[in-house]
Each structure stands twice: as structure tokens, then as C-alpha cells.
Write a protein that holds these residues in place. Sequence first.
Motif, mmCIF file in Angstrom:
data_model
loop_
_atom_site.group_PDB
_atom_site.id
_atom_site.type_symbol
_atom_site.label_atom_id
_atom_site.label_comp_id
_atom_site.label_asym_id
_atom_site.label_seq_id
_atom_site.Cartn_x
_atom_site.Cartn_y
_atom_site.Cartn_z
ATOM 1 N N SER A 147 14.678 -0.274 3.420
ATOM 2 C CA SER A 147 13.963 -0.364 4.688
ATOM 3 C C SER A 147 12.881 0.709 4.681
ATOM 4 O O SER A 147 13.182 1.900 4.598
ATOM 5 C CB SER A 147 14.924 -0.152 5.867
ATOM 6 N N VAL A 148 11.633 0.298 4.729
ATOM 7 C CA VAL A 148 10.512 1.223 4.529
ATOM 8 C C VAL A 148 10.367 2.140 5.736
ATOM 9 O O VAL A 148 10.328 1.699 6.890
ATOM 10 C CB VAL A 148 9.208 0.435 4.276
ATOM 11 N N LEU B 172 10.368 -9.274 -6.556
ATOM 12 C CA LEU B 172 9.977 -8.416 -5.438
ATOM 13 C C LEU B 172 9.774 -9.274 -4.188
ATOM 14 O O LEU B 172 8.935 -10.188 -4.176
ATOM 15 C CB LEU B 172 8.684 -7.666 -5.771
ATOM 16 N N VAL B 173 10.545 -8.985 -3.155
ATOM 17 C CA VAL B 173 10.510 -9.772 -1.926
ATOM 18 C C VAL B 173 10.372 -8.825 -0.741
ATOM 19 O O VAL B 173 11.131 -7.857 -0.620
ATOM 20 C CB VAL B 173 11.790 -10.621 -1.773
ATOM 21 N N VAL B 174 9.389 -9.086 0.123
ATOM 22 C CA VAL B 174 9.203 -8.298 1.344
ATOM 23 C C VAL B 174 9.311 -9.230 2.540
ATOM 24 O O VAL B 174 8.580 -10.219 2.634
ATOM 25 C CB VAL B 174 7.842 -7.562 1.360
ATOM 26 N N ASN B 175 10.263 -8.910 3.406
ATOM 27 C CA ASN B 175 10.481 -9.702 4.622
ATOM 28 C C ASN B 175 10.638 -11.191 4.300
ATOM 29 O O ASN B 175 10.127 -12.065 5.003
ATOM 30 C CB ASN B 175 9.330 -9.495 5.619
ATOM 31 N N GLY B 176 11.325 -11.478 3.182
ATOM 32 C CA GLY B 176 11.620 -12.854 2.802
ATOM 33 C C GLY B 176 10.551 -13.538 1.976
ATOM 34 O O GLY B 176 10.751 -14.684 1.564
ATOM 35 N N GLN B 177 9.426 -12.874 1.681
ATOM 36 C CA GLN B 177 8.342 -13.482 0.930
ATOM 37 C C GLN B 177 8.160 -12.771 -0.411
ATOM 38 O O GLN B 177 8.150 -11.535 -0.478
ATOM 39 C CB GLN B 177 7.021 -13.398 1.717
ATOM 40 N N ILE B 178 8.011 -13.547 -1.491
ATOM 41 C CA ILE B 178 7.740 -12.963 -2.797
ATOM 42 C C ILE B 178 6.356 -12.320 -2.780
ATOM 43 O O ILE B 178 5.380 -12.914 -2.297
ATOM 44 C CB ILE B 178 7.811 -14.043 -3.896
ATOM 45 N N VAL B 179 6.256 -11.096 -3.287
ATOM 46 C CA VAL B 179 4.985 -10.366 -3.267
ATOM 47 C C VAL B 179 4.724 -9.783 -4.656
ATOM 48 O O VAL B 179 5.600 -9.718 -5.521
ATOM 49 C CB VAL B 179 5.004 -9.225 -2.225
ATOM 50 N N ALA B 180 3.478 -9.326 -4.843
ATOM 51 C CA ALA B 180 3.079 -8.656 -6.080
ATOM 52 C C ALA B 180 3.261 -7.149 -5.923
ATOM 53 O O ALA B 180 3.457 -6.635 -4.811
ATOM 54 C CB ALA B 180 1.621 -8.980 -6.399
ATOM 55 N N THR B 181 3.162 -6.438 -7.042
ATOM 56 C CA THR B 181 3.325 -4.974 -6.989
ATOM 57 C C THR B 181 2.167 -4.301 -6.258
ATOM 58 O O THR B 181 2.261 -3.128 -5.904
ATOM 59 C CB THR B 181 3.428 -4.390 -8.405
ATOM 60 N N SER B 182 1.084 -5.026 -6.012
ATOM 61 C CA SER B 182 -0.057 -4.455 -5.277
ATOM 62 C C SER B 182 0.175 -4.433 -3.770
ATOM 63 O O SER B 182 -0.595 -3.798 -3.030
ATOM 64 C CB SER B 182 -1.326 -5.245 -5.587
ATOM 65 N N TYR B 183 1.216 -5.098 -3.302
ATOM 66 C CA TYR B 183 1.507 -5.133 -1.851
ATOM 67 C C TYR B 183 1.698 -3.715 -1.324
ATOM 68 O O TYR B 183 2.422 -2.908 -1.919
ATOM 69 C CB TYR B 183 2.755 -5.968 -1.586
ATOM 70 N N ASP C 111 9.094 -0.296 8.480
ATOM 71 C CA ASP C 111 10.058 -1.327 8.862
ATOM 72 C C ASP C 111 10.008 -2.575 7.977
ATOM 73 O O ASP C 111 10.754 -3.536 8.236
ATOM 74 C CB ASP C 111 9.914 -1.744 10.339
ATOM 75 N N ASP C 112 9.136 -2.597 6.956
ATOM 76 C CA ASP C 112 9.246 -3.668 5.965
ATOM 77 C C ASP C 112 10.624 -3.611 5.315
ATOM 78 O O ASP C 112 11.190 -2.527 5.112
ATOM 79 C CB ASP C 112 8.193 -3.500 4.860
ATOM 80 N N CYS C 113 11.157 -4.781 4.975
ATOM 81 C CA CYS C 113 12.399 -4.844 4.204
ATOM 82 C C CYS C 113 12.045 -5.295 2.787
ATOM 83 O O CYS C 113 11.688 -6.452 2.572
ATOM 84 C CB CYS C 113 13.382 -5.819 4.838
ATOM 85 N N LEU C 114 12.096 -4.354 1.847
ATOM 86 C CA LEU C 114 11.788 -4.636 0.453
ATOM 87 C C LEU C 114 13.087 -4.925 -0.290
ATOM 88 O O LEU C 114 14.021 -4.123 -0.263
ATOM 89 C CB LEU C 114 11.088 -3.441 -0.192
ATOM 90 N N THR C 115 13.147 -6.076 -0.944
ATOM 91 C CA THR C 115 14.300 -6.438 -1.767
ATOM 92 C C THR C 115 13.855 -6.514 -3.224
ATOM 93 O O THR C 115 12.857 -7.170 -3.536
ATOM 94 C CB THR C 115 14.897 -7.793 -1.346
ATOM 95 N N MET C 116 14.594 -5.828 -4.090
ATOM 96 C CA MET C 116 14.353 -5.878 -5.532
ATOM 97 C C MET C 116 15.501 -6.655 -6.158
ATOM 98 O O MET C 116 16.661 -6.259 -6.037
ATOM 99 C CB MET C 116 14.265 -4.460 -6.103
#
Length: 296
Positions: free
Chosen positions: A7-8, A40-51, A56-61
Motif C-alpha cells: 500500500s503506497v 506488476l498490477v496497480v489497483n487491479g490493472q497491469i502496468v509498466a515499470t514506468s508507472y 494509497d495505490d495498491c501495488l501487487t507484484m
Amino acid sequence: MWQYQVSVDNYNSGKSIKEFLIDNYLPKHLRGALRQHKGLVVNGQIVATSYVLKIDDCLTMRFNVDDFYAPDSYRPNYHQAIKVIYENNDLMVLDKPAGMKMHAHSPSEDDTLLNYAAAYLKQNQTLSAQAPAQPYMVHRLDRDTSGLVLIAKNPIVVPILNRQLSKKEIQRTYYAWVKGHMSATTGIINRPIGQHPTDDRLRWVDDDCGQTAQTGWRVVEQISDRSLLKLVLSTGRMHQIRVHLASVGHPIIGDSLYGGLKASRLMLQAGQLDFIQPFSGKNLSIKLKNNQLFWE
């Protein structure tokens, strides 16, 4: 599969995921694995490392099992309880008894701290990174030394803690009763240590071929013919404290290998561990209470 959620907060907000992973010592091969299988998933969406992370972002690895080197497997032994001094989702700090080995050297051996730790985690159905927790050794204590030892519970934080150890961000504080009175109240022993030339069990001060070793000490108490020292390691050589103290004429009491006065046990104990909680930047300081210290 191992899944690690963060949790960011203010500490990590404003960093790209790439910066976040590098700042937190996640190794290059694991960063590459996350990119390759879109882990890499943030708030349920796949993202790149540039995100760029926001509060309060939820980052899942998400890691695959084969992203990690094959771990040592420790057969659970339920016949002896371990003393857990501190525990969170990623790790635990245990109080190792004197006379107990850290880990097994063969598949049939099970009378070690990590065998008992494996049983503790399995018995409690402990999860870490959303998978069954396993014990991973971060550092070790000699069989005869008692006290605090750090054990990881998932493979993600192991290389992070190892990096802290190599960068001297994990501080280990020891206490020892030694023979005689020191000539000053504080000091540093800075002498290289190598393998003994005639006995594989031993180490000795070797000014020509030894590895750099540094031990800081401070007198806590002095009585009759002995002193209680507080010791801080800057390096982690085998038998470092024992060799260094013996080399200046103050062997640890109970140290039969290095000339210590006879006692029921080696009077050396790891009394405090200071380190950084992975992915949070939080400083943790874990101490044995006075009634758990061996000289009380």
C-alpha cells in the motif's frame, strides 16, 4: 505463485515502479521477471515499470515459483518450540538457544533452528506473500551462541535483506562476558581473520591472508576477574567475536576453542537486531528484554 502487496504511502509516493524496486533492493533478475510475465498490477490493472506510484495505490507484484532459485527445504520438527521475539508478514526474529545448530547439513538432519521454524510456520498455517510461509536463513549464529536471529518467511524479501546485510544496514549487537578487565572503556578490534592452518574448526588472526574483520566493543560492567562487553560487528566472519577477543587477551568465558574460562556454556549472546522492513523503509529495532538476557 507468490504475490506481494504494497500500500503506497508518503515514503514511496512519486516514484516510478522501477525506482521503487531499485530503491528497495529487489534484484535485477526479479525485476526482469516481473516485466516479462506482466506481474506488476496497480489497483487491479497491469502496468509498466514506468508507472508513477501515488498515495494509497495498491501495488501487487506477482512472482512465479521458478523466478526464484530452488530453496533449501527443512523437514518440520514439532518436538521443540521456538521462541518468537518478533514476527510480521515477511519475517520473524527468533531467540536461538545456545547449543542448537542453525540449519541442517543433510536431508535426514532435523534438530536445528530452521527445522523447528518450519514446524512453527506449518503448524500455524502461516501465509506470507499469499503462499505457505517457509523459513529462509538471512544470517547465522554459531551453534554455541544464543540470541536473536532473523528469518525470512518468503523468497521475495530474502535478497533484499541480504543486500541490507552486505551494505551494513543490518546491525547486530552482542553481549559477552570475557576474562579480565579491559584497558579502556571502549575500543575497536580491526584485525583480519583467516582459517587456522592446522585445525579446520578454528579461525585465527591472519595479518597476511585473512579477510577484513572489525569488532567494536564497550564495557557494560566489570566484576572480580571478568567484564561484560557490548559488541557491534561491522563484518561477519566465522567466529569473529571469539577470535578477536581472544587475540587481545580477553577470551569469552566458556569458549573452550579459544582459551576461555570454563563455564556451562559460551557466554556470548546476540541481544539486538536493527534492520529496515522491506518495501516500507521502516526502521526496526528488536531487543531481548532484560529477563531474557543470559547474565540476568
